[in-house]
Design a protein around this motif. Structure first.
Motif, mmCIF file in Angstrom:
data_model
loop_
_atom_site.group_PDB
_atom_site.id
_atom_site.type_symbol
_atom_site.label_atom_id
_atom_site.label_comp_id
_atom_site.label_asym_id
_atom_site.label_seq_id
_atom_site.Cartn_x
_atom_site.Cartn_y
_atom_site.Cartn_z
ATOM 1 N N LYS A 1 -64.759 7.248 20.416
ATOM 2 C CA LYS A 1 -65.728 6.429 19.846
ATOM 3 C C LYS A 1 -66.884 6.580 21.317
ATOM 4 C CE LYS A 1 -66.545 2.284 18.178
ATOM 5 N NZ LYS A 1 -66.934 1.233 17.210
ATOM 6 N N GLN A 2 -66.130 6.035 22.342
ATOM 7 C CA GLN A 2 -66.160 6.344 23.763
ATOM 8 C C GLN A 2 -67.431 8.054 23.701
ATOM 9 O OE1 GLN A 2 -64.156 4.618 26.669
ATOM 10 N NE2 GLN A 2 -64.698 6.889 27.758
ATOM 11 N N GLU A 3 -67.178 8.769 23.250
ATOM 12 C CA GLU A 3 -67.665 10.494 23.488
ATOM 13 C C GLU A 3 -68.680 10.939 22.468
ATOM 14 O OE1 GLU A 3 -67.251 12.870 26.256
ATOM 15 O OE2 GLU A 3 -66.606 10.437 27.006
ATOM 16 N N CYS A 4 -68.700 9.865 21.336
ATOM 17 C CA CYS A 4 -69.443 10.264 20.071
ATOM 18 C C CYS A 4 -70.456 9.413 19.807
ATOM 19 C CB CYS A 4 -68.632 10.439 18.944
ATOM 20 S SG CYS A 4 -67.776 12.478 19.476
ATOM 21 N N GLY A 5 -69.760 8.299 19.340
ATOM 22 C CA GLY A 5 -70.018 6.574 19.156
ATOM 23 C C GLY A 5 -70.035 6.664 17.676
ATOM 24 N N ARG A 6 -69.523 7.293 17.727
ATOM 25 C CA ARG A 6 -68.773 6.768 15.604
ATOM 26 C C ARG A 6 -66.965 7.194 15.750
ATOM 27 N NH1 ARG A 6 -70.665 11.924 12.415
ATOM 28 N NH2 ARG A 6 -71.047 13.806 14.620
ATOM 29 N N ASN A 7 -67.081 5.986 14.949
ATOM 30 C CA ASN A 7 -65.557 6.576 14.703
ATOM 31 C C ASN A 7 -65.013 7.629 14.056
ATOM 32 O OD1 ASN A 7 -64.974 3.849 15.397
ATOM 33 N ND2 ASN A 7 -65.399 3.349 13.301
ATOM 34 N N GLU B 1 -62.978 13.034 35.183
ATOM 35 C CA GLU B 1 -62.640 12.258 34.701
ATOM 36 C C GLU B 1 -63.553 12.332 32.942
ATOM 37 O OE1 GLU B 1 -62.386 8.371 35.973
ATOM 38 O OE2 GLU B 1 -60.542 8.767 37.001
ATOM 39 N N ARG B 2 -64.983 12.278 33.309
ATOM 40 C CA ARG B 2 -65.395 12.342 31.774
ATOM 41 C C ARG B 2 -66.076 13.210 31.296
ATOM 42 N NH1 ARG B 2 -68.820 8.892 36.132
ATOM 43 N NH2 ARG B 2 -70.490 10.726 36.499
ATOM 44 N N ASN B 3 -65.857 14.469 32.103
ATOM 45 C CA ASN B 3 -66.444 15.766 31.652
ATOM 46 C C ASN B 3 -64.613 16.279 31.172
ATOM 47 O OD1 ASN B 3 -68.643 16.751 32.585
ATOM 48 N ND2 ASN B 3 -67.576 17.378 34.730
ATOM 49 N N ARG B 4 -63.841 15.982 31.893
ATOM 50 C CA ARG B 4 -61.956 16.554 30.546
ATOM 51 C C ARG B 4 -62.393 15.142 29.600
ATOM 52 N NH1 ARG B 4 -60.270 16.271 36.486
ATOM 53 N NH2 ARG B 4 -59.665 13.756 36.045
ATOM 54 N N ALA B 5 -62.904 13.828 29.722
ATOM 55 C CA ALA B 5 -63.101 13.516 28.564
ATOM 56 C C ALA B 5 -63.850 14.091 27.488
ATOM 57 C CB ALA B 5 -63.684 12.111 28.745
ATOM 58 N N ALA B 6 -65.118 14.959 27.534
ATOM 59 C CA ALA B 6 -65.796 15.278 26.987
ATOM 60 C C ALA B 6 -65.377 16.680 26.301
ATOM 61 C CB ALA B 6 -67.379 16.211 27.533
ATOM 62 N N GLU B 7 -64.256 17.471 27.158
ATOM 63 C CA GLU B 7 -63.780 18.471 26.976
ATOM 64 C C GLU B 7 -62.101 18.295 25.688
ATOM 65 O OE1 GLU B 7 -61.545 20.446 30.117
ATOM 66 O OE2 GLU B 7 -63.865 20.697 31.070
ATOM 67 N N VAL B 8 -62.027 17.257 25.526
ATOM 68 C CA VAL B 8 -60.554 17.004 24.851
ATOM 69 C C VAL B 8 -61.274 16.624 23.350
ATOM 70 C CG1 VAL B 8 -59.136 15.461 24.313
ATOM 71 C CG2 VAL B 8 -59.210 15.960 26.896
ATOM 72 N N VAL B 9 -62.340 15.858 23.338
ATOM 73 C CA VAL B 9 -63.353 15.534 22.754
ATOM 74 C C VAL B 9 -63.324 16.531 21.895
ATOM 75 C CG1 VAL B 9 -64.902 14.455 21.063
ATOM 76 C CG2 VAL B 9 -63.621 12.900 23.083
ATOM 77 N N GLU B 10 -64.057 17.659 22.241
ATOM 78 C CA GLU B 10 -64.499 18.801 21.837
ATOM 79 C C GLU B 10 -63.298 19.494 21.211
ATOM 80 O OE1 GLU B 10 -67.361 21.241 20.169
ATOM 81 O OE2 GLU B 10 -67.613 19.522 21.167
#
Length: 540
Positions: free
Chosen positions: A471-477, A427-436
């Motif tokens: 924001k959860q993944e990058c720490g900013r809006n 779940e965490r990896n897929r979140a990172a992939e989506v944000v990227e």
């Protein structure tokens, strides 16, 4: 919240004021009634702050459109001293307020804060349940739920369904296609099956108060303890059935966000929602259900407050049918493993295996049956989600690999814990992939519409979930990231003297030169021309 005014300086000013207040609002802006209506067609809006007199589509006409699409929406009109006739007509409509433009930002902020409080109060569970409980009976709900659980294992003939629906007082039409929605309660909600069932029923009752106005629907609890809604569009004059269902899907995206907020506020329950993007025929119901469950399982992040659309393919039917058959006799352990409920799984595992530790029921036949039952549940899960390379299955169905029965069951327990850990990591990896992917898309489309609604549509999430995930993944809006990307690109382009300032603005998403200049100076303290001159001076 949507801010609408044909005067750009007013719209942008209000946008910046509310952006700095951290009111937990997703902010949008539009410079005309038509632009506002386009956005309202794409996503749910809870509060509209609008000028009442605008060229083209005025505030009152916009209000009528809002009422048809989002009846809960609060509207605050900004008016001049001579707009009495407009105001008189507006205040006859519930949920509408007005302010004089001369009253200043403090009054506007107070009005918006009051609207937020009214919306939150309207989502309180007690009133909503009281409204709907009178129309439900426990026996009817149980009978309907059992019937639909049967349908999910394979649809019946249409003529039989007509008779069944009538006997069970099911409001749906078996001759029309149906939309499906899956709602999964957060894994951490409760260890008690009774508590989860009670919470699921409360969510079901609450949801009906939101859905009944514009759709025909029925909700039930499936064998995994999740909620499934079956929804049909109410025919609208002049619309083809496909357009009517597409409109209903957009409505459901917005309404389920409100349902999620109500659940969080009143029940302290988080619900992940997956909506079937297209209606399905009843004969494909079980296939559609399995497909939606697959989408929910492969979500990005933890799914809290998520609303996503699931695209379904009829070609998956044979594969999904085999998977369904392999899970036919799955019981509590499989349900908790499937739902990601680690604590519940381990609690039942310990309850089942406790007799091994105190010497009771240790006959070899019983131990083999118990071992293989749990091993096959784990192996089935690993097969479905292709986890063999992440969690080794060596020894899983080979009892002789273990020195004792105690070690055998400890091995099963460690394997189960590894599967839960892999799920959380996935779940965490897929979140990172989506944000990227979102970041890459932004960099490649700086000249285009990068509104939250547009990005959410591109990546198949509801706007608020995408905003939170980023924001959860990058720490900013997300909005801050877009602005920084545009500024960085603009600085790079300003080094090219052959490009006009206006051309630079267009390439970073600003068609109007004055808007680009204002944005650039706000971010850097310099106008684009001053920046270019500073760059030239450095070269010298």
């Amino acid at each position: 919240m949507l801010i609408v005014d044909d005067e750009e300086i007013i719209t942008d000013g209000l946008f910046e004021v509310f952006r700095k207040l951290n009111l937990d609002l997703d902010l949008y802006k539009a410079y005309s009634g038509y632009e506002a209506l386009e956005l309202l067609n794409r996503t749910r809006v809870d509060i509209v702050l609008s000028d009442i007199r605008m060229p083209g589509m005025g505030g009152l006409e916009l209000m009528e459109n809002i009422r048809r699409k989002w009846s809960h929406c609060k509207i605050i009109f900004l008016t001049g001293h001579h707009d009495f006739d407009y105001v008189y007509r507006a205040i006859q409509t519930p949920g509408v307020n007005y302010l004089l433009k001369s009253e200043g930002y403090d009054k506007i902020i107070t009005a918006v804060s009051d609207a937020i409080e009214e919306l939150e109060n309207s989502l309180r569970l007690n009133n909503l349940i009281q409204q709907s409980r009178e129309s439900l009976t426990t026996l009817e709900t149980l009978a309907q739920g059992n019937y639909f659980r049967h349908l999910l294992q394979g649809a019946r003939a249409a003529d039989v369904m007509v008779e069944d629906f009538h006997k069970l007082n099911i409001p749906l039409d078996p001759s029309l296609p149906v939309l499906m929605v899956l709602g999964g309660l957060a894994p951490s909600f409760s260890n008690s099956l009774a508590d989860r069932q009670e919470a699921a029923l409360a969510v079901k009752i609450l949801a009906e108060t939101f859905l009944t106005e514009k759709t025909t629907s029925l909700g039930m609890i499936d064998r995994y303890g999740d909620l499934v809604w079956f929804i049909q569009s109410r025919p609208s004059s002049g619309l083809e059935i496909a357009d009517d269902y597409a409109r209903t899907v957009r409505f459901l995206e917005g309404e389920f966000e409100l349902i999620q907020r109500a659940c969080k506020e009143s029940l302290q329950v988080s619900v992940a929602v997956t909506i079937g993007a297209e209606p399905c025929e009843w004969k494909w119901l079980s296939t559609a259900y399995d497909s939606i469950r697959r989408w929910q399982h492969l979500r990005a992040g933890d799914g809290a407050q998520m609303v996503q659309l699931a695209a379904m393919k009829a070609s998956e039917s044979s594969e999904l049918a085999r998977e369904r058959a392999s899970r036919e006799k799955a019981e509590a352990l499989a349900a908790h493993l499937e739902g990601g409920r680690r604590d519940e799984f381990l609690r039942i595992f310990d309850e089942v295996t406790t007799p091994l530790l105190d010497g009771r029921n240790t006959g070899s036949n019983f131990l083999k049956e118990l071992y293989f039952m749990i091993a096959l549940i784990l192996l089935s899960y690993m097969n479905r989600w292709e986890l063999h390379d992440k969690v080794g299955a060596v020894g899983l169905i080979q009892i002789d690999e273990h020195a004792s029965w105690y070690e055998s069951f400890e091995f099963l327990k460690r394997t189960a814990e590894s599967l839960f850990a892999v799920r959380r990591t996935g779940e965490r990896n897929r979140a990172a992939e989506v944000v990227e992917k979102v970041r890459l898309y932004i960099e490649q489309h700086l000249a285009e519409d990068l509104s939250l609604v547009r990005l959410a549509s591109e990546f198949h999430f509801n706007p608020s979930y995408l905003s939170r995930l980023f924001k959860q993944e990058c720490g900013r809006n997300l909005s801050d990231y877009i602005e920084e990307a545009r500024i960085g690109k603009a600085r790079e382009l300003l080094k090219q003297d052959e490009l006009k300032i206006s051309e630079v603005g267009v390439r970073v998403g600003y068609d109007a030169a004055h808007s680009f200049t204002r944005f650039f100076k706000k971010m850097t303290g310099l106008t684009p021309l001053e920046q270019r001159e500073a760059l030239r001076a450095k070269k010298c």
